[in-house]
Design a protein around this motif. Sequence first.
Motif, mmCIF file in Angstrom:
data_model
loop_
_atom_site.group_PDB
_atom_site.id
_atom_site.type_symbol
_atom_site.label_atom_id
_atom_site.label_comp_id
_atom_site.label_asym_id
_atom_site.label_seq_id
_atom_site.Cartn_x
_atom_site.Cartn_y
_atom_site.Cartn_z
ATOM 1 N N GLN A 306 45.774 -91.742 49.258
ATOM 2 C CA GLN A 306 46.557 -91.066 48.283
ATOM 3 C C GLN A 306 48.205 -90.892 48.426
ATOM 4 O O GLN A 306 48.929 -90.691 47.395
ATOM 5 C CB GLN A 306 45.938 -89.838 47.856
ATOM 6 N N LEU A 307 48.403 -90.789 49.703
ATOM 7 C CA LEU A 307 50.062 -91.001 49.775
ATOM 8 C C LEU A 307 50.731 -92.159 49.862
ATOM 9 O O LEU A 307 51.786 -92.412 49.530
ATOM 10 C CB LEU A 307 50.188 -90.519 51.497
ATOM 11 N N GLY A 308 49.869 -93.325 49.685
ATOM 12 C CA GLY A 308 50.569 -94.464 49.463
ATOM 13 C C GLY A 308 51.048 -95.307 50.697
ATOM 14 O O GLY A 308 51.835 -96.283 50.315
ATOM 15 N N ASP A 309 51.255 -94.796 51.551
ATOM 16 C CA ASP A 309 51.663 -95.654 52.949
ATOM 17 C C ASP A 309 50.836 -96.662 53.605
ATOM 18 O O ASP A 309 51.295 -97.014 54.756
ATOM 19 C CB ASP A 309 52.128 -94.280 53.875
ATOM 20 N N GLY A 310 49.966 -97.266 52.958
ATOM 21 C CA GLY A 310 48.878 -98.117 53.551
ATOM 22 C C GLY A 310 47.933 -97.719 54.801
ATOM 23 O O GLY A 310 47.064 -98.393 55.195
ATOM 24 N N THR A 311 47.897 -96.104 54.921
ATOM 25 C CA THR A 311 46.923 -95.650 55.764
ATOM 26 C C THR A 311 46.052 -94.780 55.029
ATOM 27 O O THR A 311 46.099 -94.430 53.783
ATOM 28 C CB THR A 311 47.468 -95.164 57.011
ATOM 29 N N THR A 312 45.272 -94.239 56.015
ATOM 30 C CA THR A 312 44.232 -93.173 55.318
ATOM 31 C C THR A 312 44.594 -91.819 56.566
ATOM 32 O O THR A 312 43.700 -91.106 56.683
ATOM 33 C CB THR A 312 42.809 -93.251 55.343
ATOM 34 N N VAL A 313 45.774 -91.792 57.367
ATOM 35 C CA VAL A 313 46.465 -90.748 58.230
ATOM 36 C C VAL A 313 46.922 -89.815 57.476
ATOM 37 O O VAL A 313 47.783 -90.106 56.851
ATOM 38 C CB VAL A 313 46.759 -91.554 59.230
ATOM 39 N N ASN A 314 46.601 -88.706 57.805
ATOM 40 C CA ASN A 314 47.449 -87.514 57.186
ATOM 41 C C ASN A 314 48.827 -87.460 57.839
ATOM 42 O O ASN A 314 48.922 -87.876 58.784
ATOM 43 C CB ASN A 314 46.876 -85.939 57.429
ATOM 44 N N LYS A 315 49.775 -87.030 57.072
ATOM 45 C CA LYS A 315 51.238 -86.791 57.395
ATOM 46 C C LYS A 315 51.648 -85.484 57.335
ATOM 47 O O LYS A 315 51.459 -84.859 56.139
ATOM 48 C CB LYS A 315 51.977 -87.805 56.790
ATOM 49 N N ASN A 316 52.333 -84.813 57.909
ATOM 50 C CA ASN A 316 52.618 -83.454 58.232
ATOM 51 C C ASN A 316 54.311 -83.165 58.057
ATOM 52 O O ASN A 316 54.845 -82.174 57.997
ATOM 53 C CB ASN A 316 52.364 -82.342 59.317
ATOM 54 N N VAL A 317 54.798 -84.462 57.777
ATOM 55 C CA VAL A 317 56.445 -84.468 57.277
ATOM 56 C C VAL A 317 56.230 -85.417 56.208
ATOM 57 O O VAL A 317 55.645 -86.395 56.086
ATOM 58 C CB VAL A 317 57.258 -85.010 58.347
ATOM 59 N N PRO A 318 57.487 -85.110 55.351
ATOM 60 C CA PRO A 318 57.648 -86.095 54.306
ATOM 61 C C PRO A 318 58.095 -87.631 54.707
ATOM 62 O O PRO A 318 58.526 -87.907 55.644
ATOM 63 C CB PRO A 318 58.967 -85.660 53.443
ATOM 64 N N THR A 319 57.043 -88.509 54.309
ATOM 65 C CA THR A 319 56.993 -89.983 54.709
ATOM 66 C C THR A 319 57.469 -90.902 53.542
ATOM 67 O O THR A 319 56.793 -90.810 52.628
ATOM 68 C CB THR A 319 55.765 -90.355 55.412
ATOM 69 N N THR A 320 58.409 -91.759 53.763
ATOM 70 C CA THR A 320 58.834 -92.617 52.840
ATOM 71 C C THR A 320 57.608 -93.440 52.475
ATOM 72 O O THR A 320 57.153 -94.178 53.357
ATOM 73 C CB THR A 320 59.976 -93.346 53.089
ATOM 74 N N ILE A 321 57.487 -93.862 51.056
ATOM 75 C CA ILE A 321 56.544 -94.837 50.679
ATOM 76 C C ILE A 321 56.942 -96.087 50.219
ATOM 77 O O ILE A 321 57.550 -96.159 49.144
ATOM 78 C CB ILE A 321 55.661 -94.112 49.596
ATOM 79 N N GLY A 322 57.074 -96.998 50.914
ATOM 80 C CA GLY A 322 57.651 -98.459 50.715
ATOM 81 C C GLY A 322 59.030 -98.355 50.680
ATOM 82 O O GLY A 322 59.737 -97.448 51.222
ATOM 83 N N THR A 323 59.716 -99.281 50.125
ATOM 84 C CA THR A 323 61.277 -99.525 50.126
ATOM 85 C C THR A 323 61.859 -99.453 48.567
ATOM 86 O O THR A 323 62.770 -99.374 48.658
ATOM 87 C CB THR A 323 61.652 -100.813 50.719
ATOM 88 N N ALA A 324 60.979 -99.273 47.692
ATOM 89 C CA ALA A 324 61.371 -99.132 46.201
ATOM 90 C C ALA A 324 62.432 -98.319 46.075
ATOM 91 O O ALA A 324 62.324 -96.799 46.463
ATOM 92 C CB ALA A 324 60.243 -99.313 45.340
ATOM 93 N N THR A 325 63.597 -98.262 45.197
ATOM 94 C CA THR A 325 64.610 -97.412 44.785
ATOM 95 C C THR A 325 64.301 -97.136 43.432
ATOM 96 O O THR A 325 65.712 -96.839 42.698
ATOM 97 C CB THR A 325 65.661 -97.461 45.590
ATOM 98 N N ASN A 326 63.363 -97.262 42.751
ATOM 99 C CA ASN A 326 63.399 -97.108 41.300
ATOM 100 C C ASN A 326 62.338 -96.314 40.772
ATOM 101 O O ASN A 326 61.730 -96.413 39.631
ATOM 102 C CB ASN A 326 63.490 -98.624 40.547
ATOM 103 N N TRP A 327 61.848 -95.244 41.536
ATOM 104 C CA TRP A 327 60.870 -94.373 41.255
ATOM 105 C C TRP A 327 61.336 -93.230 40.111
ATOM 106 O O TRP A 327 62.356 -92.958 40.605
ATOM 107 C CB TRP A 327 59.994 -93.625 42.548
ATOM 108 N N GLN A 328 60.570 -93.234 39.033
ATOM 109 C CA GLN A 328 61.245 -92.228 38.116
ATOM 110 C C GLN A 328 60.384 -90.877 38.116
ATOM 111 O O GLN A 328 60.867 -89.829 37.857
ATOM 112 C CB GLN A 328 61.035 -93.010 36.895
#
Length: 463
Positions: A306-328
């Motif tokens: 559900q984080l969208g980073d291509g894994t199922t590993v939890n993250k405890n710091v904000p992690t960028t998802i992909g490289t797109a720069t047009n999320w609204q």
Amino acid sequence: MKTLHYLKTIALFFLLLTNHALSAQCFTKIAAGFDYSIAIKADGTLWAWGDNSNGNLGDGTTTNKNVPTQIGTATNWQSISAGSGHSVAIKSDGTLWAWGKNQYGQLGNGTTIYKLFPSQIGTATNWKSIRTGENFSVAIKTDGTLWAWGDNSYGNLGDGTTTNKNVPTQIGTATNWQSITSGYSHNLAIKTDGTLWSWGSNNYGQLGDGTTIDKHVPTQIGTATNWQSISAGSVHSIAIKTNNSFWSWGSNDFGQLGDGTNIVRNVPTQIGIATNWHSVISNNAHTLALKTDSTLWACGLNNFGQLGDGTTVNKNVPTTIGTATNWQSVSAGLWHTLALKTDGSLWAWGYNGNGALGDGTSFDEYVPTAIECPVSLTDTPFVDKASVVVFPNPAKDQITLTFTETPSPFQVSISDGLGKTVFSQSYSAQNNVTIATATFSKGVYYLTVSNQDYKQIQKLCID
């Protein structure tokens, strides 16, 4: 099963190469519920998909849907919120509507009877914003008053009691409420003076008042007057101040606070030193945020991707998802995520067992996956007497339209997924029409044939 999933992913990739245009300028509002999704298109129509066990999709059934399904034909839906099994919405005329699960009175219709269709709540026409918790609803009217109804086990309605309410009940007398968000059984709100308030369950410090004691009425958190946006997870809270700094507090078992630890916080704690955060959203135990550069970031629970980073590993710091720069905008469900890009395209990822992603499958997705834009029922008034066959389709250099019945003079137009007309021509009565398409870019288009008596819309693919 892995091979099938691989083949499906490859097929979807090629499909998206041609269908991307269909997604553009499609949805304008999204809401991810616990295991379902609802959205509003640019034409004001309402759509829903995913788990429907409580009638929460609003299509009159309790059957799950794995693709966006239009709910009724109304074209004046304005805002939506999806809970654990009930949905609420506001129309452009300011009326309030609700459907789905109702065992605690969370629909606000004075009963505990479930509703399988959107049902109007009361007669008021001044509802401004709405949010759903686990089994309750909260709302703000245009006059700045605060209202709540449904389950009140932890004082989450804010009326000073723990008694359930099955009709909208005004909370206090303040008339300066600006925005609100709901978690599993707690609420956060901001007043027009920039102060932060919270109430309800507080077992993990999610209210942010420095204690773990439940609050039955809205309680001010600190003295800051520069809170800008807020979002509540199941038992944690996140917020952004007007200086674009990122703050969080509450449960942190999966790193959802984003502070690099798993330590519970019972007061708002700044995350990092960055001051370019734009908006935040959370549900259950994962957190998503947008920066001012329109990049997407995520942290917390990631068991279904559900984080969208291509894994199922939890993250405890904000992690960028992909490289797109047009999320609204972004919306978080229990284990899935929805997001819109600035071109109006819809993307989804995470758990998909009941079709909550809307891609027509039950496969989980670990990265943002484009969801094809559906055609509204109100846009496709087919009439039998002038049925037309398009050949070839997919096409390259040209297409031929053949009518099963000779039509009166008619108009043919072709538009891309952005709604831009790329071809328009009027014709006299004739059975066959040939149109050159060699100059069209590859993709998916809408072909419309119409006159004063009929209108047909067909999907046209150009290879």
